[in-house]
Design an enzyme around this catalytic site. Structure first.
Site, short mmCIF file in Angstrom:
data_model
loop_
_atom_site.label_atom_id
_atom_site.label_comp_id
_atom_site.label_asym_id
_atom_site.label_seq_id
_atom_site.Cartn_x
_atom_site.Cartn_y
_atom_site.Cartn_z
N CYS A 103 0.83 -1.21 0.00
CA CYS A 103 0.00 0.00 0.00
C CYS A 103 0.87 1.27 0.00
O CYS A 103 1.52 1.55 -0.99
CB CYS A 103 -0.96 -0.05 1.18
N ARG A 140 -12.59 5.70 -4.32
CA ARG A 140 -11.44 4.91 -3.87
C ARG A 140 -11.57 3.49 -4.40
O ARG A 140 -12.68 3.02 -4.65
CB ARG A 140 -11.40 4.84 -2.34
N HIS A 202 -3.59 -6.03 1.11
CA HIS A 202 -3.40 -6.38 2.51
C HIS A 202 -4.49 -7.36 2.87
O HIS A 202 -5.09 -7.95 1.98
CB HIS A 202 -3.35 -5.13 3.40
#
Lengths: 265, 492
Positions: A103, A140, A202
């Protein structure tokens, strides 16, 4: 440099960059997984933190991890990375040390991050990639992800506002089977250069992807103990790992394909 | 209260006539009638507990509904927000203020978005657009931390009580800093008569009082016999830099996560001295005792809730009591009388077995629940069923289970089950502490049945669910006749 592999308990040292600043999204799960999968094989994984202002000496580590954080923390980390650790980190990467950036860590290993407003954040350019945030009007990239990684699959969860694009010669980590990936446009996810892996995944990434965790451990062991280090890579019972992996694949409508491959790990 | 006790909705024409007589805007009256009718319909169709739809419909009919109704409460509104402990804390506040003789109206169903607040308000109003009992009471409302910024201005609260700010469902709320910044902006829109009740031990929460024009009451724990450990690979600490200058903070002591006696070595900013304090005597699995110190004096308090995190909730409620001028003895009585809210540390009896549900929805909450569970050695090893869902209300990202200190659970259970939509993720997390669960079952009904089979009469089964898993396990228990439907429970 390392002693003969015959005499001592094998040991790996993981340098964890900026654990105080970059500790979002279950990054701890990656460390726990690497440490435990080493321990199950009689390999000691020493966890060493590398904080702001601390010098990185490549000889002190066998692998490196850099996670994701909040925006305000990313600024000071980017500065420290550029001003204090950049040349040593490049040296480590060029000497094939395995490095995992997740990330924010992935973005920092790349060339730059251009926010919707405000100044551009300069990365260290190890990965030929860059990230552009297109403003709040663009949604997003959030949700579960499945990737094709060579013959196998990877699963995880992504949550990033920026869109990442790869340079012409850069190699993605995988092809997106479900989810957004780097930019929701080109079906690519992550970026790989030598043994450096950048990814948005993740979840935590490594617990449900034991083959990727073992790949990183194997690279680190070979680099430190030579080719016969593979003898430390005893197979583990990964039933639980693949149950969790496959449950997510099925939920995303992807047929699990690694079952045969898993046995040969 | 039960919907069956509500008066039948009058015709719209009658509502408009009543409203004109009472001088309330016809639009508000219409909104109330429509809202109630939709709630009744939803219940008859069995769609839901009817805690959101009436408010949603009514707000559509009258966007000013919340403002108009809230303004009529003679004793004002106490708003409770924060990441963890909102429902329990607002329950404790209600008990405290009731013990002080006030009539309290609250949104006890855990329905804490704008529509849930609107539903709560309109249920207390007549078709005239007026609050019942001439508005002689106070609202105690738990408000979602993300919704707070939007509705605080409408509520014009007498007291804003903030519990804490932890990492929770980042995919839904955004980052911790963003939440703190939104709160700060909305606090600036409140009248200076609003009293802030803030957790002095949480740096991000304490900093909300920085430069606030009105009165701020701080609360904090002075000392406690149990402490956080610090040997984790990477502690889950969401706010570790100074809210003013961003220098890393020091803690002496740190009680858990980023909660403790903090100070900034950079600019000297430090934990404000609290006016309301707790000297913790014990914080066990069944009850906690502490010495409560207030500007009115000190008294020993006993609360039937587990763990240090609930001492903070009780202390926060006591502070709201102080802000509302409740006498100390009423505060102590109210806290002692409290029975846990729906799904929060509540106890259910099932054929001679006890079931305790301990909600955990983020790593810090889970750490505290696990700590209370594993540090309670009195009754030996525990039977534990953990349930992990990943619906929007739980957080779709389950990464946080790797941030939680499951390690403290190792060896503390005699039965361990993993259930919910992400049962396999949970089982994997447990594998990495060396405790393989006996049962792994995504279907919550089946997971519950297996756990109950392994819990003999007289023994306790602990269930730690995420939010929607708690709803599911409640409905399973109801189906078996072990628990009442939550909207039929007495509004205590």
């Amino acid at each position: 440099m390392p002693e003969s592999s015959d005499t001592l308990t094998p040991e790996l040292r993981i340098g964890h960059l900026y654990p105080d600043q970059l500790n979002m999204y279950g990054d701890r799960g990656n460390i726990i997984t690497l440490r435990q999968r080493c321990a199950w094989r009689g390999v000691t994984l020493r966890h060493i933190t590398l904080d702001l202002g601390e010098t990185l000496r490549p000889d002190d580590y066998d692998l490196l991890f850099i996670g994701g954080g909040q925006d305000k923390e990313q600024d000071e980390v980017a500065r420290d990375l550029r001003e204090v650790k950049a040349s040593a980190l490049r040296e480590a990467v060029e000497s094939d040390m395995p490095v995992l950036g997740v990330c924010g860590g992935y973005q920092l290993l790349a060339k730059f991050y251009r926010p919707a407003e405000g100044p551009e954040l300069e990365g260290i350019g190890i990965l030929d990639a860059w990230t552009i945030h297109k403003g709040k009007a663009v949604a997003r990239c959030i949700g579960n992800v499945a990737l094709q990684w060579g013959e196998q699959t990877l699963v995880g969860f992504e949550n990033h506002g920026g869109r990442t694009y790869l340079g012409a010669g850069a190699q993605p980590l995988g092809r997106v089977l479900a989810g957004h990936g780097n930019n929701s446009e080109d079906h690519q996810e992550g970026c790989v250069y030598r043994n450096t892996y950048g990814t948005y995944l993740h979840g935590s990434l490594l617990p449900k992807n034991p083959h990727l965790a073992d790949h990183l451990i194997r690279l680190a062991l070979r680099r430190r103990y030579g080719a016969d280090a593979d003898r430390y890579m005893t197979p583990l019972d990964d039933t639980r790992e693949w149950q969790a992996h496959d449950a997510m694949l099925r939920r995303l409508g992807v047929t699990p394909r690694h079952e045969a491959a898993a046995v040969s790990l | 209260m039960s919907s069956e006790n509500l008066p039948p909705p009058p015709s719209m024409a009658a509502a408009a006539r009543t409203a004109r007589r009472a001088g309330a805007p016809p639009r508000t009256a219409l909104a109330i009638v429509l809202g109630r009718a939709s709630g009744g319909l939803a219940r008859r169709l069995g769609i839901s507990g009817g805690t959101s739809l009436p408010g949603l419909v009514a707000q559509y009919a009258d966007p000013q509904l919340i403002r108009r109704l809230a303004a009529q409460a003679q004793h004002g509104c106490v708003v409770v927000t924060g990441t963890n402990g909102k429902t329990t804390t607002s329950g404790l506040v209600a008990y405290t203020l009731r013990a002080a003789g006030l009539r309290i109206w609250r949104n006890r169903e855990g329905s804490n978005l704008a529509r849930g607040i609107a539903t709560t308000l309109l249920r207390r109003a007549g078709a005239s657009g007026r609050l019942a009992d001439g508005g002689d009471g106070a609202f105690v409302l738990e408000v979602d931390e993300a919704a707070f910024a939007r509705i605080a201005t409408d509520l014009q609260p007498r007291v804003v009580l903030v519990t804490n700010l932890f990492r929770d469902q980042l995919d839904r709320y955004g980052e911790v800093d963003t939440v703190a910044e939104r709160w700060r902006a909305s606090l600036r829109t409140l009248p200076a008569t609003t009293i802030l009740a803030l957790n002095a031990d949480d740096p991000a929460v304490a900093a909300l009082g920085d430069g606030y024009a009105g009165t701020t009451l701080y609360y904090g724990v002075e000392q406690t016999p149990t402490h956080a450990d610090s040997d984790s690979v990477a502690q889950v600490i969401d706010t570790r830099t100074c809210p003013r200058c961003r220098t890393p903070l020091t803690f002496a002591p740190r009680f858990y996560s980023h909660i403790g006696h903090w100070a900034c070595p950079g600019c000297g900013y430090s934990r404000p001295t609290p006016q309301v304090r707790a000297q913790v005597i014990s914080a066990g699995l069944d009850a906690s005792r502490f010495l409560l110190e207030t500007p009115q004096g000190a008294a020993e308090v006993s609360v039937g809730l587990p763990g240090l995190y609930n001492v903070y909730n009780a202390l926060a409620a006591a502070t709201a009591g102080v802000a509302m001028a409740a006498p100390l003895d009423a505060i102590v009585t109210g806290l002692a009388r409290f029975t846990p809210a729906f799904g929060r540390a509540e106890e259910i009896v099932a054929d001679g077995r006890k079931i305790r549900i301990l909600l955990a929805k983020n790593p810090t909450g889970l750490n505290e629940v696990l700590r209370a569970l594993s540090s309670d050695h009195a009754a030996g090893k525990k039977r534990l069923l953990m349930l992990l869902n990943d619906r929007a209300a739980d957080g779709e990202d389950v990464s946080w289970i790797w941030d939680a200190d499951f390690e403290q659970l190792a060896g503390a259970t005699s039965y361990l089950g993993a259930g919910g939509m992400r049962a396999y993720d949970l089982a994997l997390r447990l594998k990495y502490i060396g405790d393989e669960p006996q049962d792994v079952e995504p279907e919550i009904g089946v997971a519950l049945a297996r756990a109950l089979e392994k819990t003999p009469s007289g023994e306790t089964l602990y269930i730690i669910p995420t939010y929607t898993a708690m709803l599911a396990v409640r409905s399973e228990l109801e189906r078996r006749g072990y628990a009442p439907r939550y909207w039929e429970q007495e509004d205590a």
